[in-house]
Design a protein around this motif. Structure first.
Motif, PDB file in Angstrom:
ATOM      1  N   ASP A 192       0.831  -1.205   0.000  1.00  0.00           N
ATOM      2  CA  ASP A 192       0.000   0.000   0.000  1.00  0.00           C
ATOM      3  C   ASP A 192       0.866   1.255   0.000  1.00  0.00           C
ATOM      4  OD1 ASP A 192      -2.255  -1.550  -0.003  1.00  0.00           O
ATOM      5  OD2 ASP A 192      -2.686  -1.291   2.133  1.00  0.00           O
ATOM      6  N   THR A 193       1.933   1.216   0.764  1.00  0.00           N
ATOM      7  CA  THR A 193       2.841   2.363   0.815  1.00  0.00           C
ATOM      8  C   THR A 193       3.456   2.630  -0.548  1.00  0.00           C
ATOM      9  OG1 THR A 193       3.373   2.008   3.143  1.00  0.00           O
ATOM     10  CG2 THR A 193       4.961   3.280   1.845  1.00  0.00           C
ATOM     11  N   PHE A 194       3.865   1.552  -1.247  1.00  0.00           N
ATOM     12  CA  PHE A 194       4.455   1.695  -2.579  1.00  0.00           C
ATOM     13  C   PHE A 194       3.486   2.400  -3.528  1.00  0.00           C
ATOM     14  CE2 PHE A 194       4.613  -0.061  -6.913  1.00  0.00           C
ATOM     15  CZ  PHE A 194       5.866   0.389  -7.312  1.00  0.00           C
ATOM     16  N   PHE A 195       2.249   1.951  -3.536  1.00  0.00           N
ATOM     17  CA  PHE A 195       1.279   2.526  -4.467  1.00  0.00           C
ATOM     18  C   PHE A 195       0.796   3.914  -4.033  1.00  0.00           C
ATOM     19  CE2 PHE A 195       0.932  -1.959  -5.737  1.00  0.00           C
ATOM     20  CZ  PHE A 195       1.053  -1.814  -7.110  1.00  0.00           C
ATOM     21  N   ASP A 196       0.617   4.096  -2.725  1.00  0.00           N
ATOM     22  CA  ASP A 196       0.109   5.382  -2.229  1.00  0.00           C
ATOM     23  C   ASP A 196       1.169   6.479  -2.254  1.00  0.00           C
ATOM     24  OD1 ASP A 196      -2.330   4.215  -1.743  1.00  0.00           O
ATOM     25  OD2 ASP A 196      -1.943   3.863   0.385  1.00  0.00           O
ATOM     26  N   LYS A 197       2.379   6.124  -1.918  1.00  0.00           N
ATOM     27  CA  LYS A 197       3.425   7.133  -1.764  1.00  0.00           C
ATOM     28  C   LYS A 197       4.311   7.299  -3.001  1.00  0.00           C
ATOM     29  CE  LYS A 197       2.398   8.166   2.510  1.00  0.00           C
ATOM     30  NZ  LYS A 197       1.824   9.510   2.827  1.00  0.00           N
ATOM     31  N   TYR A 198       4.197   6.355  -3.932  1.00  0.00           N
ATOM     32  CA  TYR A 198       5.056   6.468  -5.113  1.00  0.00           C
ATOM     33  C   TYR A 198       4.282   6.261  -6.419  1.00  0.00           C
ATOM     34  CZ  TYR A 198       8.462   5.463  -8.721  1.00  0.00           C
ATOM     35  OH  TYR A 198       9.171   5.472  -9.903  1.00  0.00           O
ATOM     36  N   TYR A 199       3.761   5.050  -6.640  1.00  0.00           N
ATOM     37  CA  TYR A 199       3.255   4.673  -7.967  1.00  0.00           C
ATOM     38  C   TYR A 199       2.168   5.630  -8.471  1.00  0.00           C
ATOM     39  CZ  TYR A 199       1.855   1.629 -11.827  1.00  0.00           C
ATOM     40  OH  TYR A 199       1.578   1.126 -13.073  1.00  0.00           O
ATOM     41  N   PHE A 200       1.093   5.784  -7.710  1.00  0.00           N
ATOM     42  CA  PHE A 200       0.013   6.677  -8.137  1.00  0.00           C
ATOM     43  C   PHE A 200       0.251   8.124  -7.721  1.00  0.00           C
ATOM     44  CE2 PHE A 200      -2.373   2.584  -8.196  1.00  0.00           C
ATOM     45  CZ  PHE A 200      -2.662   2.587  -9.553  1.00  0.00           C
TER      46      PHE A 200
END
Length: 490
Positions: free
Chosen positions: A69-77
């Motif tokens: 979730d951190t990867f997607f929330d803080k970086y990917y999107f």
């Protein structure tokens, strides 16, 4: 393949005008736009990207969901929302849809669908993100697929949860127009590849398309720019009706299309677009059976529209040609006094025109082809010759039907017109024009703003027509259409 190409074309065209749309429809000033900051991005998460999507490809989901979730929330999107990334958002969307989501399998795909749907909805709703991020986020939601295509020619299975959301966002009057437009494009995509809810498919969504088309009718003294934007929405709604294929309860869709075609306040592009949808409707399997007289009325309407289309395109080409001549020092009165042959030979061939004139000729050819093919498609589907495979013609089953005969005669005029557009005018006239193009003493359209004629270029195919050639071919078709309508040219 169609749905992918359709999406990519729409995305390319619409992405570059989303800022303009926001300014026009939402009243957001440039100063307000400057205050948009987007979400915080943790660049240290970038190092995890390759490993995460390699695992997703095999169907594996990391047990550390909080870390994902951190990867997607803080970086990917989060990258999508940054003002400095505005020019890259389209590439982010392509990477997500055509690579990362496409390759994800099993439980990993379920996780990514749920996570992306949630994240993209937050972007759409966040006024602190850029217009391009919000627009592309809702476009991406409309493109989410539960399953990828099973094989060539098969559509994907759309992400069912997205459709109610898209309908809701379109109907929120407080939403910026670009958000509503993105939602509409997604709804049309569902209509194209499948809607399982019968109530939505047969009632809610067709009613939405119909209301949009009818409520946006042009007014006699309406604002032209506002109408152009409204027609953008209405054009998508027409595509949606064609995708659903139904003639509607009691032939309602047929009535709506006919009204657009008959309305002379509509642009010729909207009228021919409406005509094209007749070729998408499933008349044969319709629960509402039209009678032969109704099919004849539709056929006659389309023949009349073909004549109106050639009239419109003739006017357009003549105005462009006259503008080009006047810009080179001639006058409209001078042009009016020239005989048809004389005016023809004074215009250089395509290869000798200036780049600006070549662009206008190319646009004219595309306009002529597009509008005429739209009407033809409504008449008889994609085939110019042979058995008709769609449209109104197959429904006129009587071999001696006079309207069917007029449709067939009308369609036969398209091949010689397109032959001229593709291959140039008859050889003898072409030679006259080529010889005339070297007559610099005539001073007509032979030089650009720099004083030099455009030279033929060998790096790409060249058109072989100029405005005069297009006009001559259109006039010939127009005259023959008049004879067909009068009953003497069948």
């Amino acid at each position: 393949m169609f749905y992918k190409v359709h999406f990519q074309i729409k995305l390319v065209l619409l992405f570059f005008v989303v800022i303009l749309l926001q300014l026009l429809f939402s009243g957001i000033t440039l100063a307000q736009m400057a205050l948009v900051t987007g979400w915080e991005v943790d660049e240290t998460q970038a190092a995890r990207k390759t490993a995460i999507f390699a695992a997703f490809k095999s169907g594996s989901v990391d047990a550390d969901r909080a870390g994902l979730d951190t990867f997607f929330d803080k970086y990917y999107f989060a990258r999508w929302t940054r003002p400095e990334n505005t020019g890259q958002v389209y590439q982010f969307v392509r990477e997500f849809l055509s690579q990362d989501l496409r390759d994800a399998a099993g439980n990993a795909r379920e996780y990514l669908l749920a996570k992306s749907f949630d994240s993209l909805k937050k972007i759409v709703a966040d006024n602190n993100t850029t217009a391009s991020a919000r627009y592309n986020a809702i476009l991406a939601i409309g493109q989410l697929s539960q399953r990828e295509p099973a094989g060539r020619g098969n559509p994907p299975t759309p992400y069912a949860q997205a459709l109610p959301y898209l309908l809701g966002e379109y109907q929120k009057k407080e939403n910026p127009k670009f958000v509503q437009l993105g939602a509409l494009i997604g709804i049309v995509r569902f209509a194209e590849i499948g809607i399982t809810d019968e109530g939505l498919k047969n009632t809610t969504i067709p009613n939405l398309f119909v209301e949009m088309i009818q409520s946006g009718k042009p007014k006699q003294d309406g604002d032209k720019e506002d109408q152009e934007m409204t027609d953008w929405f209405r054009s998508h709604a027409l595509d949606g009706l064609g995708a659903l294929k139904s003639v509607g309860a009691n032939g309602e869709v047929v009535k709506v299309l006919s009204e657009v075609i008959e309305n002379h306040l509509e642009t010729i592009e909207m009228r021919t677009h409406a005509a094209k949808i007749f070729g998408d409707l499933n008349f044969a399997d319709s629960g509402t059976t039209l009678n032969n007289q109704q099919y004849q009325q539709i056929g006659t309407l389309l023949i009349t529209l073909m004549k109106a289309t050639t009239d419109s395109q003739l006017q357009m080409v003549t105005q462009l040609r006259d503008k080009a001549r006047v810009s080179k020092g001639g006058g409209v009165s001078d042009i009016a006094n020239l005989s048809p042959i004389a005016s023809n030979v004074l215009e250089p061939e395509f290869a000798m025109l200036t780049p600006e004139q070549q662009l206008e000729v190319t646009g004219a050819v595309q306009s002529v082809k597009s509008n005429i093919l739209n009407v033809m498609y409504g008449m008889r589907g994609t085939r110019v010759t042979g058995a008709a495979n769609a449209g109104v013609l197959p429904m006129l089953t009587n071999a001696d039907d006079p309207v069917a005969a007029k449709i067939n005669s009308t369609v036969k005029l398209i091949t010689p017109l397109f032959k001229v557009l593709d291959e140039g005018p008859p050889e003898d006239l072409a030679k006259q024009r080529l010889a005339a193009s070297s007559m610099d003493s005539m001073g007509e359209m032979s030089s650009g703003s720099s004083g030099r004629a455009a030279r033929p270029r060998d790096d790409k195919p060249q058109l072989k027509v100029n405005f005069s050639a297009i006009r001559d071919a259109l006039q010939k078709m127009n005259d023959e259409l008049s004879a067909i309508i009068a009953g003497s040219g069948v």
